[in-house]
Design a protein around this motif. Structure first.
Motif, PDB file in Angstrom:
ATOM      1  N   ARG A 304       2.363  -2.588   8.387  1.00 53.61           N
ATOM      2  CA  ARG A 304       3.279  -1.538   8.868  1.00 53.61           C
ATOM      3  C   ARG A 304       4.298  -2.135   9.823  1.00 53.61           C
ATOM      4  O   ARG A 304       5.493  -1.849   9.730  1.00 53.61           O
ATOM      5  CB  ARG A 304       2.488  -0.443   9.606  1.00 53.61           C
ATOM      6  CG  ARG A 304       1.542   0.321   8.735  1.00 53.61           C
ATOM      7  CD  ARG A 304       0.804   1.372   9.541  1.00 53.61           C
ATOM      8  NE  ARG A 304       1.611   2.576   9.712  1.00 53.61           N
ATOM      9  CZ  ARG A 304       1.217   3.632  10.415  1.00 53.61           C
ATOM     10  NH1 ARG A 304       0.038   3.627  11.029  1.00 53.61           N
ATOM     11  NH2 ARG A 304       1.976   4.711  10.510  1.00 53.61           N
ATOM     12  N   VAL A 307       6.969  -4.057   8.022  1.00 52.90           N
ATOM     13  CA  VAL A 307       7.974  -3.213   7.359  1.00 52.90           C
ATOM     14  C   VAL A 307       8.960  -2.661   8.388  1.00 52.90           C
ATOM     15  O   VAL A 307      10.163  -2.580   8.138  1.00 52.90           O
ATOM     16  CB  VAL A 307       7.288  -2.056   6.595  1.00 52.90           C
ATOM     17  CG1 VAL A 307       8.299  -1.011   6.154  1.00 52.90           C
ATOM     18  CG2 VAL A 307       6.550  -2.608   5.385  1.00 52.90           C
ATOM     19  N   ILE A 308       8.425  -2.333   9.565  1.00 53.81           N
ATOM     20  CA  ILE A 308       9.306  -1.772  10.589  1.00 53.81           C
ATOM     21  C   ILE A 308      10.260  -2.839  11.134  1.00 53.81           C
ATOM     22  O   ILE A 308      11.450  -2.594  11.313  1.00 53.81           O
ATOM     23  CB  ILE A 308       8.462  -1.162  11.738  1.00 53.81           C
ATOM     24  CG1 ILE A 308       7.765   0.098  11.227  1.00 53.81           C
ATOM     25  CG2 ILE A 308       9.323  -0.830  12.948  1.00 53.81           C
ATOM     26  CD1 ILE A 308       6.670   0.618  12.149  1.00 53.81           C
ATOM     27  N   VAL A 316       7.431  -1.476   0.376  1.00 49.77           N
ATOM     28  CA  VAL A 316       7.704  -0.270   1.148  1.00 49.77           C
ATOM     29  C   VAL A 316       7.746   0.932   0.230  1.00 49.77           C
ATOM     30  O   VAL A 316       7.972   0.819  -0.961  1.00 49.77           O
ATOM     31  CB  VAL A 316       9.061  -0.360   1.886  1.00 49.77           C
ATOM     32  CG1 VAL A 316       9.020  -1.432   2.935  1.00 49.77           C
ATOM     33  CG2 VAL A 316      10.184  -0.605   0.913  1.00 49.77           C
ATOM     34  N   VAL A 317       7.477   2.060   0.812  1.00 49.33           N
ATOM     35  CA  VAL A 317       7.686   3.300   0.052  1.00 49.33           C
ATOM     36  C   VAL A 317       8.450   4.255   0.940  1.00 49.33           C
ATOM     37  O   VAL A 317       8.516   4.077   2.158  1.00 49.33           O
ATOM     38  CB  VAL A 317       6.356   3.973  -0.350  1.00 49.33           C
ATOM     39  CG1 VAL A 317       5.672   3.183  -1.430  1.00 49.33           C
ATOM     40  CG2 VAL A 317       5.482   4.161   0.853  1.00 49.33           C
ATOM     41  N   ARG A 318       8.986   5.266   0.357  1.00 48.23           N
ATOM     42  CA  ARG A 318       9.647   6.308   1.142  1.00 48.23           C
ATOM     43  C   ARG A 318       8.593   7.027   1.970  1.00 48.23           C
ATOM     44  O   ARG A 318       7.438   7.110   1.595  1.00 48.23           O
ATOM     45  CB  ARG A 318      10.352   7.314   0.211  1.00 48.23           C
ATOM     46  CG  ARG A 318      11.467   6.721  -0.621  1.00 48.23           C
ATOM     47  CD  ARG A 318      12.710   6.416   0.179  1.00 48.23           C
ATOM     48  NE  ARG A 318      13.191   7.592   0.923  1.00 48.23           N
ATOM     49  CZ  ARG A 318      14.102   7.521   1.887  1.00 48.23           C
ATOM     50  NH1 ARG A 318      14.600   6.340   2.226  1.00 48.23           N
ATOM     51  NH2 ARG A 318      14.522   8.605   2.501  1.00 48.23           N
ATOM     52  N   GLN A 319       9.038   7.518   3.081  1.00 51.04           N
ATOM     53  CA  GLN A 319       8.139   8.343   3.900  1.00 51.04           C
ATOM     54  C   GLN A 319       7.581   9.471   3.043  1.00 51.04           C
ATOM     55  O   GLN A 319       8.320  10.091   2.280  1.00 51.04           O
ATOM     56  CB  GLN A 319       8.958   8.908   5.065  1.00 51.04           C
ATOM     57  CG  GLN A 319       8.166   9.623   6.103  1.00 51.04           C
ATOM     58  CD  GLN A 319       7.347   8.653   6.934  1.00 51.04           C
ATOM     59  OE1 GLN A 319       7.700   7.491   7.054  1.00 51.04           O
ATOM     60  NE2 GLN A 319       6.266   9.130   7.479  1.00 51.04           N
ATOM     61  N   ARG A 322       4.689  13.770   4.974  1.00 50.54           N
ATOM     62  CA  ARG A 322       3.518  14.546   5.333  1.00 50.54           C
ATOM     63  C   ARG A 322       3.390  14.702   6.832  1.00 50.54           C
ATOM     64  O   ARG A 322       3.660  13.794   7.567  1.00 50.54           O
ATOM     65  CB  ARG A 322       2.259  13.852   4.790  1.00 50.54           C
ATOM     66  CG  ARG A 322       1.072  14.740   4.811  1.00 50.54           C
ATOM     67  CD  ARG A 322      -0.011  14.090   3.988  1.00 50.54           C
ATOM     68  NE  ARG A 322      -1.256  14.840   4.160  1.00 50.54           N
ATOM     69  CZ  ARG A 322      -2.072  14.665   5.207  1.00 50.54           C
ATOM     70  NH1 ARG A 322      -1.769  13.795   6.141  1.00 50.54           N
ATOM     71  NH2 ARG A 322      -3.170  15.380   5.303  1.00 50.54           N
TER      72      ARG A 322
END
Lengths: 322, 451
Positions: A304, A307-308, A316-319, A322
């Motif tokens: 994580r 990626v940040i 990576v994936v889209r948020q 949720r």
């Protein structure tokens, strides 16, 4: 396989139902046979407390060094010395545990002493060590703890001469000094270790029915295999992570993995071997579950962060929103 | 118009009349599968379960043919399994006027043997058996209901069966008498000793052994117990210090958990309900065998207080976790982690199990690390503290509460990290996918297929 084991039948195909007295005679003869073999063995080898009574020959008095023991017993009981030298106790030089370590340095009470758990516990980590504690909380360990004072410790380690087995009853069954014969050397692999199970199966059957022993062993093997799966899953993730992250970033996760393999998987093994439900379960499998998910958590957090911080990271994936 | 309401009254009545038997039929159907218990249709037993839950799974050996008299069993088994015969010879079963032979409990047809269940023992030991079964009316925790408790636990159903064999080994206290009276001696004195309990009552969630042995009661036992006359019944004046059985089975009563107020420490209870006041009086009676009644009441009140403090800590942690869940900050989220194999509802409505009433008992696997932290705080530290308080081991209470404090701090810190990461991810609109890490892997995939 062992379902078919029955000395009353297996010895000569005698029909158990038809001729009981013959079967009974067989059973008694068989026990007598075992005892006779044992007596002869101790007579010729000079090992064991009963030998001297049988041979009317007192063991030499005085104090001995380990070298003294081996020099004499190499002649009087070579098999015993060989077995010891094959074991983890006697393999290395100098030996981890030699004659004097367990038997003391005189012949006085040498056998009785070495049959008691206390001689093992002193070296095997003490009362709180998982090796000792897993046994001590098992039903075997409980019965021994409550009753050992009343037992006749001059009895040989066989034929259920003790109501419950101590360390030596199983690991030195019938006086076999290769204590490693019934112990897994490599916790992660089963290959070439079938004989280990066979050695122990024979011991359990002094008291437990053959089918019960077989089922328990099969179940224990399966339980251990599931533990290995968890360790392998974690190992795979860690291997992948090592290609992505620095050793410094993975320090805590590596430490956890080591504990998972060397402690918690071993607890399952000890739980199975020593029949401790607590070590199979609370000290074993759920502990492995915790290791696995925390290893995933540790690696996940690094991913994580990457990626940040690293805009070029590809995984990576889209948020999810949720 | 006038009669209409009357007619409509029949609708709910008919629905209820159909639904109630349908419910019974459904429960019976679900119990009739290859496994046992409420989820029996969802799993296959291991062969070894025959020995832990004989009522459901025992199958006789087929290797021997014929019917045998007791003496014949003994003659042959002296060779096959000498330990069993030696034990039996030393037991009262072999010394009674009318001997109790192998065949009396196992049957005499070697292809149709059975493993003696409590009902078999109850054939002679009716008082103890009756008391043991009577324990069921007190609900959980319970010895008599222990097997149901295990079989109906979701995490038991969800895990590969070879992995969870140990559960049944201890929970078989409900289905076999030899958990406490080990075979084939079946000695009452052995079960009176505290060691008789600790094969199951030890380890992180129930350190009964450690807490009792560390207490003054246990210390006295360890010092002097070997000289006490264990053939004496568990009555006032017979023992200098109480043991597990003395308090929990006073006067030999086999309703072991008939005075359970705090329910194992597993959930918060109101200790002052009228029902619990009755149990409290019974506890005071036990303590009063040696202590003053008022003094005993004070000790029990201290236990209430300890429980209250424990739950304040637990609820503080629970709030942190529920807030994270509400804000979608748990990583991986429920839908991104391996589902519990038999939880079909979880597949459609995935949710994270936080707290006792949401099924937290399963939250030791397939969850994020922070949830596991809370599981350990609840199931290990909290239950340990409770056992320490109940068995009068103040050091263990302190240890448990210190551990809960540490976990609470760690949970708060971990929650901050989760929030920081989650918010950063929201800000940049990108997030590392947890699925690869969490859904794949040898055990994870095996568990999805095998339970």
């Amino acid at each position: 396989m062992l379902d078919g084991y029955d000395p009353c039948v297996a010895s000569d195909g005698l029909s158990r139902g038809k001729n009981l007295s013959a079967a009974r005679a067989m059973s008694i003869l068989q026990r007598a046979g075992v005892n006779a073999v044992f007596m002869l063995l101790v007579f010729f080898t000079g090992a064991g407390g009963t030998a001297w009574a049988a041979g009317d020959d007192q063991p030499p008095a005085g104090e001995f060094s380990n070298g003294d023991c081996i020099r004499c017993h190499r002649k009087t009981s070579p098999d015993l010395i060989d077995a010891w030298q094959q074991s983890a106790h006697g393999k290395s030089k100098p030996a981890v545990a030699n004659c004097v370590t367990c038997h003391g340095n005189t012949h006085q009470g040498a056998t009785k002493k070495a049959r008691r758990n206390s001689v093992c516990i002193d070296c095997h980590g003490g009362e709180k060590d998982p090796v000792v504690h897993s046994y001590a909380t098992s039903k075997h360990g409980i019965i021994l703890r409550l009753e050992q004072k009343e037992w006749d410790w001059s009895q040989p380690l066989e034929q259920a001469n003790y109501r419950a087995p101590g360390c030596a009853y199983c690991h030195l069954h019938q006086g076999n000094h290769n204590v490693s014969a019934g112990v897994r050397q490599d916790i992660m692999h089963t290959t070439k270790q079938e004989d280990v199970a066979e050695v122990m199966r024979a011991v359990c059957q002094d008291c437990h029915a053959p089918r019960y022993v077989t089922r328990l062993f099969e179940n224990g093997e399966a339980m251990l295999n599931i533990g290995r799966m968890k360790v392998r899953e974690a190992a795979g993730l860690l291997q992948q992570a090592r290609t992505e992250f620095s050793p410094e970033e993975l320090t805590a996760t590596e430490q956890r993995f080591n504990k998972m393999r060397s402690h918690h998987l071993k607890n399952v093994l000890l739980g199975v071997g020593h029949q401790s439900p607590d070590y199979q379960w609370w000290h074993g499998h759920p502990a492995l579950d915790g290791d696995l998910l925390r290893i995933k958590g540790g690696i996940g957090e690094l991913k994580r962060l990457r990626v940040i911080t690293d805009k070029t990271a590809d995984e990576v994936v889209r948020q999810t929103g949720r | 118009m006038k009669h209409k309401p009357v007619r409509y009254v029949w609708v709910p009545i008919v629905i209820a009349l159909l639904a109630i038997p349908a419910g019974f039929v459904y429960v019976n159907w679900s119990k009739s599968g290859s496994g046992a218990g409420l989820y029996s249709r969802q799993w296959l037993p291991q062969a070894v379960f025959a020995y832990w839950d004989p009522d459901d799974f025992y199958d006789s050996v087929q290797t021997m043919k014929g019917t045998f008299k007791g003496k014949e069993c003994v003659a042959c088994h002296e060779g096959v399994t000498p330990g069993i015969v030696k034990d039996w010879r030393a037991s009262r079963h072999s010394q009674a006027g009318k001997k109790v032979y192998c065949s009396d409990c196992h049957g005499n047809d070697h292809q149709n043997l059975h493993l003696p269940t409590p009902d078999v023992c109850g054939g002679c030991h009716a008082t103890q058996h009756g008391q043991f079964q009577d324990e069921k009316r007190y609900g959980f925790p319970s010895h008599a209901l222990a097997m149901e408790r295990a079989l109906d636990a979701k995490h038991f159903v969800d895990k590969p069966k070879a992995e969870v064999t140990a559960c049944l080994q201890c929970h078989s206290v409900a289905t076999k008498c030899d958990s406490c009276h080990t075979r084939h001696r079946f000695n009452a004195a052995e079960a009176r000793r505290p060691e008789g309990c600790i094969t199951c009552h030890s380890g992180p969630p129930h350190p009964d052994d450690e807490t009792y042995f560390a207490s003054k009661h246990g210390q006295l036992y360890l010092k002097e117990g070997q000289d006490w006359d264990w053939s004496k019944p568990l009555q006032k004046g017979n023992y200098k210090a109480p043991t597990c059985a003395y308090c929990h089975m006073r006067n030999g009563k086999h309703q072991v958990a008939d005075k359970s107020i705090w329910k194992f420490g597993i959930r918060q209870v109101n200790p002052l309900t009228s029902n619990n006041e009755v149990k409290r009086d019974q506890w005071v009676k036990v303590c009063s065998d040696c202590h003053e009644a008022d003094w005993s009441r004070q000790r029990l009140a201290e236990l209430d207080k300890e429980r209250k403090q424990a739950w304040q800590k637990l609820y503080a942690a629970e709030r942190v976790l529920k807030d994270l869940r509400a804000d979608g900050m748990l990583y991986p989220a429920a839908e991104e982690r391996p589902p519990y194999p038999n939880d079909w509802m979880g597949r459609y409505l995935p949710y994270e199990r936080i707290g006792f009433f949401e099924g937290q008992a399963s939250a030791f696997f397939n969850v994020s690390p922070i949830e596991r932290d809370y599981f350990e705080m609840w199931y290990f530290d909290n239950l340990g503290a409770y056992k320490g308080a109940a068995h009068a081991d103040p050091a263990f209470v302190a240890k448990g509460h210190a551990a809960m404090e540490r976990k609470l701090t760690a949970i708060r810190r971990a929650a901050n990290v989760l929030r920081t990461l989650g918010e950063e991810e929201k800000a940049i609109g990108r997030r590392a996918a947890p699925q690869e890490l969490w859904l794949k892997g040898e055990y994870t995939e095996y568990n999805r297929e095998h339970n």
